[in-house]
Design an enzyme around this catalytic site. Sequence first.
Site, short mmCIF file in Angstrom:
data_model
loop_
_atom_site.label_atom_id
_atom_site.label_comp_id
_atom_site.label_asym_id
_atom_site.label_seq_id
_atom_site.Cartn_x
_atom_site.Cartn_y
_atom_site.Cartn_z
N HIS A 16 49.03 47.32 40.42
CA HIS A 16 48.74 46.51 41.61
C HIS A 16 50.07 46.01 42.17
O HIS A 16 50.76 45.21 41.52
CB HIS A 16 47.88 45.30 41.23
N LEU A 17 50.43 46.50 43.35
CA LEU A 17 51.71 46.07 43.95
C LEU A 17 51.53 44.97 44.99
O LEU A 17 52.52 44.45 45.50
CB LEU A 17 52.44 47.27 44.58
N ARG A 18 50.27 44.64 45.32
CA ARG A 18 49.99 43.57 46.30
C ARG A 18 50.59 43.91 47.67
O ARG A 18 50.88 45.05 47.96
CB ARG A 18 50.50 42.21 45.79
N ASN A 42 43.05 47.43 45.98
CA ASN A 42 42.24 46.21 46.14
C ASN A 42 43.02 45.11 46.85
O ASN A 42 43.16 44.00 46.37
CB ASN A 42 41.70 45.71 44.79
N HIS A 175 42.23 51.51 32.12
CA HIS A 175 42.49 50.35 31.26
C HIS A 175 41.39 50.14 30.22
O HIS A 175 40.74 49.11 30.17
CB HIS A 175 42.73 49.08 32.07
N LEU A 220 41.21 41.46 33.35
CA LEU A 220 39.95 42.20 33.30
C LEU A 220 40.25 43.69 33.25
O LEU A 220 41.11 44.14 34.00
CB LEU A 220 39.09 41.88 34.53
N ALA A 264 42.31 36.67 37.09
CA ALA A 264 42.50 37.69 36.05
C ALA A 264 43.68 38.57 36.42
O ALA A 264 43.81 38.98 37.57
CB ALA A 264 41.25 38.54 35.94
C1 NCD Z 1 43.32 43.02 38.78
C2 NCD Z 1 43.88 42.27 39.98
O1 NCD Z 1 44.27 41.11 39.84
O2 NCD Z 1 43.95 42.87 41.06
N1 NCD Z 1 43.16 42.10 37.69
C3 NCD Z 1 43.13 42.43 36.38
O3 NCD Z 1 42.87 41.55 35.56
N2 NCD Z 1 43.40 43.63 35.97
C4 NCD Z 1 42.05 43.67 39.16
C5 NCD Z 1 41.62 44.71 38.19
O4 NCD Z 1 42.21 45.79 38.13
O5 NCD Z 1 40.66 44.46 37.47
ZN ZN Z 2 43.83 47.07 37.82
#
Ligand code: NCD
Ligand code: ZN
Length: 346
Positions: A16-18, A42, A175, A220, A264
């Site tokens: 996740h690079l935001r 996401n 994951h 998560l 999370a």
């Molecule tokens: C991820 C997130 O923050 O975008 N969080 C995480 O706990 N892994 C979402 C995800 O991949 O579940």
């Molecule tokens: Zn993820």
Amino acid sequence: MTDTITIRRPDDWHVHLRDDAMLTVVAPFTARQFARAIIMPNLSPPVTSAASAAAYRDRIMAALPDGSDFTPLMTCYLTDDANADDIAVGHAEGIFTAAKLYPANATTNSAHGVTDVAHIMPVLERMQTIGMPLLVHGEVTDGDIDIFDREAVFIERVLEKLIRQLPGLKIVFEHITTVQAVQFVDRAGPNVAATITPHHLHINRNAMFAGGIRPHAYCLPVAKREQHRLALRKAATSGSAKYFLGTDSAPHEIHAKESACGCAGIFNAPYALESYAAMFDEEDALDRLEAFASENGPRFYGLPCNEGRITLERRSAVVPQTIEASGSTLVPFHAGDELDWRIVRS
Ligand code: NCD
Ligand code: ZN
């Protein structure tokens, strides 16, 4: 005792690079370690079209220091009304490497996720035909299923059926956190693989409650019991081509983690490879790190392995308590701990 190890440059098959300011803070950490990464879609709003994925890819490249050698591999966020033609065109144009299935409300920014896999069967059939991988966040979301059972129940209720219906679909079970997931992946055909995060290899669920509530160990899917962590370590170091590196680095600002309702996600990008190397070393399996980090992923995706090399040396370093940049404070995975492996910077 091995004191240095040189492997092909690795890739991160889930990160996740935001966006915006956070993107500029976190993307360089991933680009320093990895040649390519599968970028999670996401965002808010999620990346659902090839046009938005191409624009996001440009923002990622613009956020990196000049001279970075990094390729973001973009993904399409599947919704109930995802369109098979649009996704196939995006894939053919080289914009979408894969598509991501988030069960609706499973995790951060997943409110637009799929409410029932039956709704996206035409999309999945097309993906099977064109060989486009499906990336799965494998947890049911029903409030009456215990949070520690959600992955195992997802396998029973969704995945077993899906691989019967679409036996040729390439699936990455992302994951994974349980012995049930390892057994499922081991038994499935070569078109089913899994990523494993550094944190699920290092911590079990006790880490969230060590002396008090520990929000930085919360992600998560949530970490499970010790028996599950041991099964993941065995799978990652087994030499099986079905398992590969995916950090699920998921940064949130410190105040969003340390809150009455903390987000999370574990931010492990800064020391991800060092963290995996330490684990492979502990398992006496350093000779298998390269396959897990740099070979199994590209082979599954049908991409060439990276030609560059990266060297790690046995030299301990303490992970900082926080990482501060552009007004953000982030707590990295392993904060305050000593890691025995370091990347040798050329
Ligand atoms: C991820 C997130 O923050 O975008 N969080 C995480 O706990 N892994 C979402 C995800 O991949 O579940
Ligand atoms: Zn993820």
